[in-house]
Design a protein around this motif. Structure first.
Motif: not given
Length: 403
Positions: A5-11, A50-53, A106-114
């Motif tokens: 699931v991706v929750c970014p400030p724009v898209l 913002f990416i959440a896996v 379970l595994g939760s992975c989060y990636f945040l754009h610069e």
């Protein structure tokens, strides 16, 4: 079943990779590369911030032999060119299978754009938000990690299993002025098609209802401030087997085959009354062999939504967007038949993205395939099929103040 699931400030995008459950060594290099490729293509296409896996059954049933492949997948994803702009990473993998009391796989992975400047993660022990800096990977004992809550369901919730890996992981985030919870969940499966058919609703449905209620009570109790929450993962929601069989075999005759020593029902065979008494459906503990599985894909399986009722008892606590894709389970594990269902279970929408009422209030507009940027939050859904994966896309938009 990794869920993105991706929750970014724009898209952003939410992607569910169906049939990725590692019941076999799916993390071997060929499948791992395909996962990474699909993830990279999604990132390049949507450029989320913002990416959440969310993953379930990391390591699979043969976790002792396959767990190392999970680390391989994470490393491959992190080293890809498309992920270089994600300079902050949090990866939480429950790999400590030696601790049966706590192991959830379970595994939760989060990636945040610069480009994402104002993002914080909640410390559940200190009870305050902290700025997210750098890349951190946790893979052993998650119980001591204050940045998440992890619980395994009590054993008596599913007494048929001598032990279970089912449970949930919660993380809390603050993006600009909006705080929200992301909950990774894995509920109990249907152990027997025969037992699921015997009663409507099935006994398994009641077990999942009890476990989901447990999760909702925990994430909304008085220990912490209540915030909007998104719960997504493998709910194992199934269609009402009894009602589906009655619908599919309304004109067929049923033959019951019992075991000689126990008189227990071993299989149910439904035959056409005419047409040489052709077999329409054969039902066994782990067999659901229907004559024409295309009916589950026609019109995105809309005909069967009437039998998808497990969420109804939570209608005041959980909300969902309209389902506009075929059942996501159980797709074939044969790479040459990626669009076919296995004949093991009745196809169903096991994998879902659910939200609280306050989270739904963040949703302003739903557009099928081409989201329009609105202030605050947009959520929409579409589906593609790649190899053995089915992807569910959710696009959203948050307000981001000028900085």
């Amino acid at each position: 079943w990794p869920l993105l699931v991706v929750c970014p400030p724009v898209l952003g995008v939410t992607q569910l990779l169906s049939n990725s459950k590692t019941t076999r060594p799916y993390y071997r290099v060929p499948m791992c590369c395909k996962w990474v490729l699909l993830g990279v293509l999604t990132v390049q296409s949507h450029r989320p911030h913002f990416i959440a896996v969310h993953c379930q059954e990391v390591g699979g049933k043969n976790y002792e032999a396959s767990m190392s492949h999970v680390d391989c997948f994470v490393k491959e994803l992190l080293s890809s060119d498309a992920m270089k702009e994600y300079n902050r990473v949090r990866v939480y993998l429950d790999e400590n299978y030696k601790s049966q009391e706590h192991f959830t796989a379970l595994g939760s992975c989060y990636f945040l754009h610069e480009s994402l400047k104002n993002i914080q993660q909640f410390d559940f022990k200190a009870k305050k938000f902290k700025k997210v800096v750098g890349k951190e990977i946790y893979s052993d004992t998650l119980e001591s990690t204050p940045m998440l809550e992890k619980e395994k369901f009590p054993q008596d919730y599913f007494p048929e299993c001598k032990w279970s890996r089912k449970g949930f992981i919660r993380t809390r985030w603050a993006l600009a002025d909006c705080a929200f919870d992301l909950v990774n969940i894995h509920l109990f499966h249907d152990a027997s098609n025969i037992l699921a058919w015997e009663k409507s609703p099935s006994v398994y449905s009641g077990t999942r209802q009890k476990a989901l209620g447990f999760v909702l009570d925990r994430i909304t109790d008085q220990r912490f401030e209540k915030v909007p929450y998104f719960v997504f993962g493998d709910f194992n929601f199934r269609l009402d087997t009894r009602q589906v069989v009655e619908s599919l075999c309304s004109t067929a005759t049923m033959q019951t085959v019992r075991l000689g020593d126990t008189n227990e029902v071993d299989k149910l065979i439904f035959r056409e009354s005419e047409n040489d008494r052709k077999v329409v459906l054969q039902l066994e503990k782990k067999l659901f062999n229907y004559i024409n599985q295309d009916v589950f894909r026609e019109n995105n399986g809309t005909l069967f939504l009437q039998f998808d009722s497990e969420l109804s008892c939570f209608k005041e606590r959980l909300h969902e967007l309209e389902i506009s894709f075929p059942p996501s389970y159980p797709y074939s594990e044969d790479s040459s038949q990626g669009k076919q269902y296995m004949n093991t279970r009745c196809p169903a929408w096991c994998d879902r993205v659910l939200m609280s009422a306050t989270a739904k209030d963040l949703v302003l507009k739903v557009i099928d395939h081409h989201p329009v940027v609105d202030p605050r939050f947009i959520l929409c859904k579409s589906v593609i099929s790649v190899y053995t994966e089915v992807s569910h896309f959710f696009c959203c938009c948050f307000n981001q103040p000028n900085e």
